[in-house]
Write a protein that holds these residues in place. Structure first.
Motif, mmCIF file in Angstrom:
data_model
loop_
_atom_site.group_PDB
_atom_site.id
_atom_site.type_symbol
_atom_site.label_atom_id
_atom_site.label_comp_id
_atom_site.label_asym_id
_atom_site.label_seq_id
_atom_site.Cartn_x
_atom_site.Cartn_y
_atom_site.Cartn_z
ATOM 1 N N MET A 1 51.940 66.396 19.381
ATOM 2 C CA MET A 1 53.070 65.708 18.768
ATOM 3 C C MET A 1 54.348 66.425 19.232
ATOM 4 S SD MET A 1 54.081 65.331 14.714
ATOM 5 C CE MET A 1 52.451 64.890 14.252
ATOM 6 N N SER A 2 55.302 65.648 19.661
ATOM 7 C CA SER A 2 56.558 66.242 20.111
ATOM 8 C C SER A 2 57.389 66.707 18.915
ATOM 9 C CB SER A 2 57.348 65.240 20.942
ATOM 10 O OG SER A 2 57.974 64.291 20.115
ATOM 11 N N ALA A 3 58.294 67.623 19.200
ATOM 12 C CA ALA A 3 59.174 68.130 18.139
ATOM 13 C C ALA A 3 60.005 67.004 17.537
ATOM 14 C CB ALA A 3 60.076 69.235 18.696
ATOM 15 N N SER A 4 60.447 66.069 18.374
ATOM 16 C CA SER A 4 61.269 64.961 17.875
ATOM 17 C C SER A 4 60.500 64.119 16.867
ATOM 18 C CB SER A 4 61.730 64.071 19.034
ATOM 19 O OG SER A 4 62.544 64.784 19.922
ATOM 20 N N ILE A 5 59.252 63.800 17.179
ATOM 21 C CA ILE A 5 58.430 62.978 16.273
ATOM 22 C C ILE A 5 58.173 63.742 14.981
ATOM 23 C CG2 ILE A 5 56.201 61.831 15.965
ATOM 24 C CD1 ILE A 5 58.091 60.442 17.979
ATOM 25 N N PHE A 6 57.778 65.008 15.095
ATOM 26 C CA PHE A 6 57.525 65.813 13.906
ATOM 27 C C PHE A 6 58.756 65.878 13.004
ATOM 28 C CE2 PHE A 6 57.981 69.942 11.808
ATOM 29 C CZ PHE A 6 56.915 69.872 10.918
ATOM 30 N N LEU A 7 59.919 66.178 13.597
ATOM 31 C CA LEU A 7 61.136 66.300 12.795
ATOM 32 C C LEU A 7 61.559 64.963 12.205
ATOM 33 C CD1 LEU A 7 63.044 68.873 15.006
ATOM 34 C CD2 LEU A 7 62.070 69.257 12.715
ATOM 35 N N ALA A 8 61.346 63.865 12.938
ATOM 36 C CA ALA A 8 61.651 62.536 12.387
ATOM 37 C C ALA A 8 60.741 62.236 11.200
ATOM 38 C CB ALA A 8 61.500 61.471 13.468
ATOM 39 N N GLN A 9 59.464 62.615 11.299
ATOM 40 C CA GLN A 9 58.535 62.390 10.195
ATOM 41 C C GLN A 9 58.851 63.283 9.001
ATOM 42 O OE1 GLN A 9 54.722 63.059 12.059
ATOM 43 N NE2 GLN A 9 54.544 60.926 12.704
ATOM 44 N N LEU A 10 59.398 64.450 9.250
ATOM 45 C CA LEU A 10 59.774 65.370 8.179
ATOM 46 C C LEU A 10 61.092 64.956 7.519
ATOM 47 C CD1 LEU A 10 59.254 68.191 6.775
ATOM 48 C CD2 LEU A 10 60.726 69.136 8.562
ATOM 49 N N LEU A 11 62.110 64.707 8.344
ATOM 50 C CA LEU A 11 63.446 64.430 7.820
ATOM 51 C C LEU A 11 63.621 62.997 7.332
ATOM 52 C CD1 LEU A 11 65.552 66.327 10.518
ATOM 53 C CD2 LEU A 11 65.047 67.078 8.180
ATOM 54 N N GLY A 12 62.967 62.045 7.988
ATOM 55 C CA GLY A 12 63.134 60.635 7.625
ATOM 56 C C GLY A 12 62.853 60.360 6.157
ATOM 57 N N PRO A 13 61.651 60.647 5.686
ATOM 58 C CA PRO A 13 61.361 60.394 4.265
ATOM 59 C C PRO A 13 62.244 61.214 3.324
ATOM 60 C CG PRO A 13 59.337 60.652 5.498
ATOM 61 C CD PRO A 13 60.453 61.022 6.436
ATOM 62 N N MET A 14 62.618 62.438 3.731
ATOM 63 C CA MET A 14 63.483 63.252 2.892
ATOM 64 C C MET A 14 64.837 62.561 2.688
ATOM 65 S SD MET A 14 65.075 67.012 3.567
ATOM 66 C CE MET A 14 66.399 66.301 4.534
ATOM 67 N N PHE A 15 65.411 62.019 3.758
ATOM 68 C CA PHE A 15 66.689 61.323 3.642
ATOM 69 C C PHE A 15 66.551 60.027 2.844
ATOM 70 C CE2 PHE A 15 68.139 64.205 6.925
ATOM 71 C CZ PHE A 15 69.485 64.345 6.648
ATOM 72 N N VAL A 16 65.418 59.330 2.988
ATOM 73 C CA VAL A 16 65.201 58.105 2.209
ATOM 74 C C VAL A 16 65.141 58.444 0.715
ATOM 75 C CG1 VAL A 16 63.540 56.269 1.679
ATOM 76 C CG2 VAL A 16 64.081 56.799 4.067
ATOM 77 N N VAL A 17 64.381 59.462 0.370
ATOM 78 C CA VAL A 17 64.267 59.867 -1.039
ATOM 79 C C VAL A 17 65.630 60.289 -1.577
ATOM 80 C CG1 VAL A 17 63.312 61.630 -2.588
ATOM 81 C CG2 VAL A 17 61.823 60.463 -0.946
ATOM 82 N N LEU A 18 66.380 61.058 -0.791
ATOM 83 C CA LEU A 18 67.710 61.474 -1.231
ATOM 84 C C LEU A 18 68.628 60.272 -1.429
ATOM 85 C CD1 LEU A 18 69.671 63.714 -1.951
ATOM 86 C CD2 LEU A 18 70.174 63.945 0.489
ATOM 87 N N GLY A 19 68.570 59.304 -0.520
ATOM 88 C CA GLY A 19 69.393 58.103 -0.654
ATOM 89 C C GLY A 19 69.054 57.317 -1.905
ATOM 90 N N ILE A 20 67.770 57.147 -2.163
ATOM 91 C CA ILE A 20 67.342 56.422 -3.366
ATOM 92 C C ILE A 20 67.758 57.189 -4.628
ATOM 93 C CG2 ILE A 20 65.322 55.661 -4.699
ATOM 94 C CD1 ILE A 20 63.974 55.086 -1.935
ATOM 95 N N ALA A 21 67.613 58.508 -4.593
ATOM 96 C CA ALA A 21 68.005 59.323 -5.750
ATOM 97 C C ALA A 21 69.510 59.228 -5.997
ATOM 98 C CB ALA A 21 67.588 60.775 -5.535
#
Length: 128
Positions: A1-21
């Motif tokens: 897994m590339s660093a870009s994919i890993f970081l997108a999978q890590l940061l993406g849901p975090m930003f979604v949860v923060l936005g909803i919160a």
């Protein structure tokens, strides 16, 4: 897994949860921000941990290309710069926080921005 994919999978849901919160509990974030800007200890700790996270992102993902991966790079650099400001010029963070508290609509804008960034990163992270 590339660093870009890993970081997108890590940061993406975090930003979604923060936005909803932010959308569902803006009063809570206003209270948190008031407490944050009123505490020199929290400002310093945020700077320290932001420096740690920003450096980790910049060192692992300093990719300057004109596609979705640039979002991750910019998050790393913005985090790093904000951390340095928190450590060396905390009064700037206090001033920005005070201004944000006066403009309640900023929480809505921040929520929308977090949702957009989170959805983009999640899409590319989980569909690649």
């Amino acid at each position: 897994m590339s660093a870009s994919i890993f970081l997108a999978q890590l940061l993406g849901p975090m930003f979604v949860v923060l936005g909803i919160a932010l959308l569902s509990k803006p009063q809570m974030f206003q209270t948190v921000l008031q407490g944050f800007i009123g505490s020199a200890t929290l400002l310093y700790l945020a700077g320290f941990f932001g420096l740690l996270g920003g450096m980790a992102l910049v060192l692992t993902h300093n990719v300057w290309v004109a596609d979705w991966r640039l979002i991750i790079t910019l998050i790393g650099w913005v985090t790093l710069v904000r951390a340095l400001i928190s450590i060396f010029q905390p009064q700037w963070i206090v001033g920005a926080g005070t201004a944000i508290l006066k403009q309640r609509g900023i929480f809505f804008g921040a929520a929308v921005l977090n949702l957009i960034v989170g959805l983009i990163l999640s899409y590319f992270g989980y569909t690649a």
